[in-house]
Design an enzyme around this catalytic site. Sequence first.
Site, short mmCIF file in Angstrom:
data_model
loop_
_atom_site.label_atom_id
_atom_site.label_comp_id
_atom_site.label_asym_id
_atom_site.label_seq_id
_atom_site.Cartn_x
_atom_site.Cartn_y
_atom_site.Cartn_z
CB SER A 237 1.54 3.15 2.55
OG SER A 237 2.35 2.20 2.90
CE LYS A 238 2.88 9.17 7.23
NZ LYS A 238 1.39 9.73 7.41
NE ARG A 239 2.63 -1.55 3.77
CZ ARG A 239 2.92 -1.92 2.90
NH1 ARG A 239 3.98 -2.72 2.66
NH2 ARG A 239 2.14 -2.13 1.77
N GLY A 241 8.46 4.26 3.30
CA GLY A 241 9.46 5.22 3.45
C GLY A 241 8.81 6.53 2.68
#
Length: 464
Positions: A237-239, A241
């Site tokens: 996911s975005k977290r 990176g």
Amino acid sequence: MTVVTRFAPSPTGHLHIGGARTAIFCWLLARHFNGKFLLRIEDTDRERSRQEYTDSILASMNWLGLDADEPPVYQSSRMGRYKEAMQRMVASGHAYWCDCSPEQVEAMREKARKEGMKPRYDGRCRDLGLGPGPGRAVRLRTPLSGPITLHDIVKGDVTVDASELDDMVIWRSDDTPTYNFAVVVDDMDMGITHVIRGDDHVSNTHKQILIFEALGHPLPVFGHVPMILGPDKQKLSKRHGAKAAVEYEKDGLLPSALVNYLVRLGWSHGDQELFTIKELIAAFDGSNMNRAAASFDPEKLLWVNANHMRETPVAELAAMTRRFLADDVKDVPAPALEAAAGLFQQRANTLVELAKDVRAVLLSAAALEYAPGAREKALTADSRPHLVALRAMFAELPEWTEQAVHDALHTYIDANGLKFKAVGPVVRVAILGSLGGPGLPETMAVLGKDETLARMDKLLVQPL
Ligand code: GLU
């Protein structure tokens, strides 16, 4: 046989790295075998599909260099064809009309659940010989039992028994095809020989195999690639990176680097990490795709990118950097940009960094800015006289080449019994505004004599 692959994104978001990797695998396989790479936009979900996402996905593919051999096929434009295929299946007895209501089907499922079996439709309309009518759907006449084996080039054989599948709907009562049916008709019509996709589709594949068989069409080769995970082995996911391809483009990554990184994330070729696109095409033949899910590592992506920056011809690199240049240097002529880019090619990790670095060279002396603290640190009572003397000496140099500047600088250092660090920092801050950067002679050669002297003058008028 000509290898024909396809990438079939649903336009419900930008191209993310999992999708990009699938597209890259399909493209490489087609290019390796001199086959064809096709695109299909799976836009039948009207609610969630958006033209802007189709445009964005196509733009990202274009950026990555994943050229398709034919214009994209839009599922939304093929409804008539799906219907025709459905009617053929009914006519041949491979499918049948069913008039069970959703409530009836739910009751059958509930009953099966209670009996400890998989929820399923009980096949009651199989032999009723119904025709089309309001509220009626079309179901596949699924074999009652027997193994259905997916021979997967990534996962190996995956077998389920037909008794675990029920007579699935291929045509809904609202007169639209179901997802699996549309995909098979498309893959058949597009002549797809190899289906490479994410392994979230494995559970669809046995159903699709039955539809291919019912349509009397040979099966394509299937390869299901595992998901990309975060470094913590959780769903990416975005977290972690991870970003959409378009964001990497904005971050100044090279498309060849993202391709290299993503391919290696699900495939190996000995222990080679760095590949040109040409090398990937030569090496990627569909074997050696990893069975295990790989973890995304933003640091390694940056490392691969830095390496690709080093290997890209400087003219190409400079051209790619232009869009990242600040407005005050945006219009510099190509030769000047190339010369400046050459100075930083071995140091910059991204095009964004390179654009920032070259600006210091491309600006005029008047606009040169000093990094915080650099001037104070380098310009001292000890170093100032050296800068004055060097300025005078450089002004007299009859020729201005990297070698001539180098020789003059070192003659001065030796003649005065100095160490390089007595003059290096002050010259560097004068010509680049900061304490780090490429070698002085090469930088001064690129700046030219007048600009070098102007920059020295600019620092010399600064108070100590
Ligand atoms: N549209 C599907 C997806 O985006 C791909 C289906 C396929 O490759 O068969 O996951």
